[in-house]
Design an enzyme around this catalytic site. Sequence first.
Site, PDB file in Angstrom:
ATOM      1  CD  GLU A  94      -1.425  -0.276   3.605  1.00 12.55           C
ATOM      2  OE1 GLU A  94      -1.999   0.729   4.049  1.00 12.55           O
ATOM      3  OE2 GLU A  94      -1.666  -1.429   3.998  1.00 12.55           O
ATOM      4  CB  CYS A 107       3.511   7.709   2.567  1.00 14.54           C
ATOM      5  SG  CYS A 107       4.113   6.638   3.899  1.00 14.54           S
ATOM      6  CB  CYS A 114       7.373  -4.601   8.727  1.00 20.22           C
ATOM      7  SG  CYS A 114       8.740  -3.791   9.597  1.00 20.22           S
ATOM      8  CB  CYS A 118       6.642  -1.134  15.800  1.00 22.76           C
ATOM      9  SG  CYS A 118       8.374  -0.822  15.374  1.00 22.76           S
ATOM     10  CB  CYS A 121       3.202  -0.585  13.158  1.00 26.76           C
ATOM     11  SG  CYS A 121       3.297  -0.529  11.361  1.00 26.76           S
ATOM     12  N   GLY A 161       7.237  -1.663   5.983  1.00 26.93           N
ATOM     13  CA  GLY A 161       8.625  -2.103   5.890  1.00 26.93           C
ATOM     14  C   GLY A 161       9.599  -1.147   6.548  1.00 26.93           C
ATOM     15  CB  SER A 193      10.535   6.763   8.582  1.00 30.04           C
ATOM     16  OG  SER A 193      10.163   6.427   9.895  1.00 30.04           O
ATOM     17  CB  SER A 216      10.376   5.100  14.848  1.00 29.00           C
ATOM     18  OG  SER A 216       9.822   5.384  13.586  1.00 29.00           O
ATOM     19  CG  LEU A 217      13.019   8.267  20.923  1.00 29.26           C
ATOM     20  CD1 LEU A 217      14.278   7.421  20.848  1.00 29.26           C
ATOM     21  CD2 LEU A 217      13.374   9.703  21.308  1.00 29.26           C
ATOM     22  CG  HIS A 218       7.711   5.351  18.751  1.00 33.90           C
ATOM     23  ND1 HIS A 218       7.146   6.469  18.162  1.00 33.90           N
ATOM     24  CD2 HIS A 218       8.056   4.516  17.731  1.00 33.90           C
ATOM     25  CE1 HIS A 218       7.136   6.317  16.844  1.00 33.90           C
ATOM     26  NE2 HIS A 218       7.677   5.145  16.564  1.00 33.90           N
ATOM     27  CG  ASN A 292      -4.086   6.484  12.755  1.00 30.88           C
ATOM     28  OD1 ASN A 292      -5.039   7.217  12.553  1.00 30.88           O
ATOM     29  ND2 ASN A 292      -2.870   6.747  12.298  1.00 30.88           N
ATOM     30  CB  CYS A 335       1.911   1.846   7.998  1.00 30.13           C
ATOM     31  SG  CYS A 335       2.794   3.317   7.513  1.00 30.13           S
TER      32      CYS A 335
END
Length: 343
Positions: A94, A107, A114, A118, A121, A161, A193, A216-218, A292, A335
Site C-alpha cells: 500500500e 508515502c 515488516c 512495533c 503498527c 517495511g 524513516s 522512530s523513538l516512541h 491510530n 500503515c
Amino acid sequence: MNQNKVALKNFTEAELKEFMKTIGEKPFRGSQIYSWIYRGAKTFDDMNNIPKNLREKLDEVSYIGNIEIELKLESKVDKTKKYLFLLNDGNIIETVMMDYEDRVTVCISNQVGCRMGCKFCASTLDGLIRNLEPWEILDQVLKIQEDTGKRVSNLVLMGSGEPLDNFENTKQFLRVVNDKNGLNIGYRHITLSTCGIANKMRELADLEIPINLALSLHSPYDDKRKEIMPIANAYPIEDILDACKYYIRKTNRRVTFEYSLIRGVNDSEKEAMKLVSLLKGILCHVNLIPINNVEERDFERPDKSHIYKFRDILEKNNIPATVRISMGSDIGGACGQLRRKHK
C-alpha cells in the site's frame, strides 16, 4: 517472471547505457529506452523508435517492470488517496498520496510486511514476506503520477517495511529516483524513516546524500521502548542517538524524532521532560504522532489536551515539536491497515 531477466526500472540512465553495451548494443539506445520508460511505456512494443530486433532481444533478457493498481480509495475529508498495488507475484503493498497546496507527497512501502514488530503498527502483524526491489518502490510513484496527472515532489519512506532492513535495494532506489532524466526528485525532498538500526544509520550517513532522516523513538526509556519496539533490544537509545549525531555531522541535516503518543503508555509529563534531557543540543525536530487505533492492538490515542500539553513541554524547553495532522483518516490512512482488511 523469469528470474534471469533484469528489471530495467532498477537502472539509472547511465547504468542502462552500460547494460546496452553488455548485450552488444550502442549506449545511446539506453537513453532512448530510459526516456520511454519515464514516458509510461508498458511494453517494448510501445517503443516505436527502437528497432524490432532490439525489442525482441530486450524481451528475452529483460523486462520493464510494472505493478498494477488493485484498489484506490479517496478521502472525503482531505485530498489523500490510498492505493493498494498488486505485485507480479500476487503480493499486495500500500501507498498513500497526500496532496497539499504547495506539494504532492507520496508515502511509499519498501517491503511486503515488516519484521520489526512495533506494537502500534498494523504492517508488522503478519511479519516480513519479502523485500521490494528498487523498481517496485519506484513504480509506486510512477503509477500514482500516471493515475493523477500530478508530479510527485516529495517522498517519505514511511509505508510498510523498514528501509534499512532492505538497505541495498533502498540505496539503489534513492539513486534511481534522483536521476536527472528520470523522476529527478531532489534528495532534500526525500525522508527515510527508520525504527533505529544504528549500524545501517551510520552506513546511510557515510553515503553523504542529504536525504532527511526520521527516527522512530516512541519512548525516552529503554525498558519502555523495548516493550513498544522489539528492535530496542538490539539497539539501546544511547546507540541510536549516537548514530543520529553521526548522521547530522556527515550530512548537515537535522534529524526528526517521531514519537507516537499512546495513552497511558508514553505520554506523561515525566516522559516529556526525559525526552527534553535526551535531545538537548541535538539538531532535531520532534514529530508527535497521536496513534491510530489498530483493531488487533489495545493501544489508545490520548485526548487532545494531553497531546498538546506534551508538545508544549518540549517547546518551552527549546525542543521544536509539532503534532502530525492525520491524513486520510476515513480511508485507513495508517500503515498496513488497508492491506490487512483487503486480504
